[in-house]
Design an enzyme around this catalytic site. Structure first.
Site, mmCIF file in Angstrom:
data_model
loop_
_atom_site.group_PDB
_atom_site.id
_atom_site.type_symbol
_atom_site.label_atom_id
_atom_site.label_comp_id
_atom_site.label_asym_id
_atom_site.label_seq_id
_atom_site.Cartn_x
_atom_site.Cartn_y
_atom_site.Cartn_z
ATOM 1 N N ARG A 137 -7.259 -0.224 -6.762
ATOM 2 C CA ARG A 137 -7.270 0.963 -5.882
ATOM 3 C C ARG A 137 -7.513 2.188 -6.766
ATOM 4 N NH1 ARG A 137 -4.474 0.848 -0.830
ATOM 5 N NH2 ARG A 137 -5.946 2.516 -0.364
ATOM 6 N N ASN A 196 -5.685 12.736 -0.450
ATOM 7 C CA ASN A 196 -4.782 11.992 0.425
ATOM 8 C C ASN A 196 -5.629 11.271 1.477
ATOM 9 O OD1 ASN A 196 -2.013 11.308 1.126
ATOM 10 N ND2 ASN A 196 -2.349 12.461 3.000
ATOM 11 N N LYS A 197 -4.987 10.503 2.316
ATOM 12 C CA LYS A 197 -5.686 9.680 3.317
ATOM 13 C C LYS A 197 -6.760 10.465 4.061
ATOM 14 C CE LYS A 197 -5.304 6.204 3.825
ATOM 15 N NZ LYS A 197 -6.226 5.298 3.090
ATOM 16 N N GLN A 234 -2.389 3.372 9.683
ATOM 17 C CA GLN A 234 -1.079 3.409 9.006
ATOM 18 C C GLN A 234 -0.063 4.254 9.766
ATOM 19 O OE1 GLN A 234 -4.012 3.821 7.470
ATOM 20 N NE2 GLN A 234 -3.980 3.166 5.343
ATOM 21 N N ARG A 246 0.842 -1.191 0.000
ATOM 22 C CA ARG A 246 0.000 0.000 0.000
ATOM 23 C C ARG A 246 0.878 1.243 0.000
ATOM 24 N NH1 ARG A 246 1.936 2.204 3.702
ATOM 25 N NH2 ARG A 246 0.648 4.029 3.328
ATOM 26 N N GLY A 247 0.210 2.403 -0.178
ATOM 27 C CA GLY A 247 0.972 3.649 -0.283
ATOM 28 C C GLY A 247 1.153 3.968 -1.761
ATOM 29 N N ALA A 248 0.984 5.255 -2.107
ATOM 30 C CA ALA A 248 0.906 5.647 -3.512
ATOM 31 C C ALA A 248 2.001 5.041 -4.412
ATOM 32 C CB ALA A 248 0.933 7.166 -3.592
ATOM 33 N N ASP A 302 -2.162 11.032 -2.871
ATOM 34 C CA ASP A 302 -2.512 9.894 -3.729
ATOM 35 C C ASP A 302 -2.847 10.345 -5.146
ATOM 36 O OD1 ASP A 302 -3.221 9.051 -0.775
ATOM 37 O OD2 ASP A 302 -2.677 7.287 -1.936
HETATM 38 O O1 MRU Z 1 -4.649 3.594 1.719
HETATM 39 P P1 MRU Z 1 -3.158 3.673 1.683
HETATM 40 O O2 MRU Z 1 -2.490 3.259 2.931
HETATM 41 O O3 MRU Z 1 -2.588 3.041 0.452
HETATM 42 O O4 MRU Z 1 -2.997 5.218 1.596
HETATM 43 C C1 MRU Z 1 -2.164 5.814 0.735
HETATM 44 C C2 MRU Z 1 -1.247 6.560 1.506
HETATM 45 O O5 MRU Z 1 -0.206 6.019 1.764
HETATM 46 C C3 MRU Z 1 -1.548 7.869 2.053
HETATM 47 O O6 MRU Z 1 -2.692 8.484 1.659
HETATM 48 C C4 MRU Z 1 -0.342 8.689 1.892
HETATM 49 O O7 MRU Z 1 -0.396 9.773 2.688
HETATM 50 C C5 MRU Z 1 -0.138 9.065 0.445
HETATM 51 S S1 MRU Z 1 1.452 9.007 -0.063
HETATM 52 C C6 MRU Z 1 1.966 7.427 0.024
#
Ligand code: MRU
Length: 350
Positions: A91, A241-242, A190, A51-53, A231
């Protein structure tokens, strides 16, 4: 990243398999997960084993390459388009996923080996961008600074090094005194699970805070700046973003605290004119209703933490208006969140 003395990337390809650090088991167990087929890699992206962008982008590129290696039947053109669709459905918010799939798909039309090469170069590009973001971002950090971050945009969210945490690592390497307030980041945690684990591994002083503590800490003057990841970034500088990021940005504006986004140019999507065009992933209500952790024997168990009988709504991301953002730290420099600065960023790279 170094874990117990050994260097790891978050995700990589070995032969026809995609290998990844299993983020669903962290911080309790460190384990490498192998995906032998593109479909297994899709499942790992969906259930957030990776996970993570940036890490999602790299994994998606590798999954597309796996599809080219796997699908050699007479109807392969159709099957490859289906595989591409499967990967893109995992995703929907993460821009890096679509960026990687498009590049690897085009490269794979020449040969499967070319697809693998393209996927590897996207992973390398991700690492290099993260390091550059670290350097640019550290220039904004004072000699002694308290930084708030949300979610995990560190090593684990990219192939290596990260975005929002990269400036922290770079500043610490250059003898600045940084202290990080880590939002727990409900529902998946996270921050409390992954960001805290990374910072601990790197001996960066930090503390985990409940998500609802940010306002009072800001009011008390305990936060000097906020850095978070992204994201997807729209052409006008709105940032997905999250979930919870928007709240931090509104608070930062109220208390006059600089609020920075750190993201590579592969996270910008100029086809989205504003944040209204960014699709927001809705995830299972179970992520809100239940929490997962190890039992006394180390087996992961899921327990209900909300009232039985109630349902939950679980949007995974929110959109922060450009007007709330001080600047966007990219691998090419720090840009203002507006259409002119963002289009200049892309002109420079042409
Ligand atoms: O849902 P995730 O854990 O894949 O979320 C993505 C993220 O990691 C965050 O939104 C993060 O701040 C973005 S940058 C990796």
């Amino acid at each position: 990243m170094i874990v117990e003395g050994k260097y790891y990337k978050t995700v990589w390809m070995e032969g026809n398999s995609v290998m990844m650090i299993n983020q669903n088991l962290l911080p309790f167990t460190f384990e490498i997960h192998e995906c032998k087929t593109y479909w297994e890699t899709c499942m790992a992206i969906t259930d957030m084993t990776v996970r993570g962008a940036g890490a999602i982008g790299a994994a998606a590129g590798f999954a597309m390459a796996q599809a080219f290696l796997e699908l050699q039947t007479f109807d392969k053109a159709v099957r490859l388009r289906e595989a591409r669709q499967d990967i893109e459905n995992t995703r929907p918010t993460a821009r890096n996923l679509f960026y990687a799939v498009e590049k690897v798909y085009q490269a794979g039309l020449e040969s499967p080996d070319n697809a693998v090469r393209a996927a590897n170069s996207i992973a390398t590009e991700d690492e290099e961008s993260s390091r550059a973001i670290g350097k640019w971002g550290a220039s904004l950090i004072g000699a002694k600074s308290n930084i708030l971050t949300h979610c995990n945009a560190g090593w684990l969210a990219f192939v290596d090094y990260g975005t929002a945490l990269a400036p922290v690592y770079y500043a610490a390497e250059n003898n600045k005194q940084v202290f990080v307030y880590v939002d727990e980041t409900r529902p998946r945690g996270q921050g409390g699970r992954l960001t805290a684990w990374e910072l601990y591994q790197n001996k960066i002083p930090h503390v985990i805070i409940p998500d609802n503590a940010a306002a009072s800490l800001m009011k008390e003057g305990k936060i000097d700046m906020v850095i978070v990841g992204a994201d997807r970034i729209a052409a006008n500088g709105d940032v997905a973003n999250k979930i919870g990021t928007l709240g931090r940005a509104i608070l930062a504006k109220k208390y006059k605290i600089p609020f920075y986004i750190a993201a590579p140019s592969s996270t910008f999507d100029l086809s989205c004119k504003s944040g209204n065009d960014i699709p927001i992933e809705k995830r299972s209500q179970d992520e809100v209703l239940y929490q997962t952790g190890p039992d006394a024997n180390g087996n992961m168990v899921k327990i209900r933490v909300c009232s039985p009988g109630s349902q939950a709504y679980n949007p995974a991301f929110d959109v922060t208006d450009a007007a709330l953002i001080t600047g966007i730290i990219t691998e090419k420099g720090i840009v203002k969140p507006n259409i002119t600065s963002i289009s200049q960023l892309f002109k420079k790279s042409e």
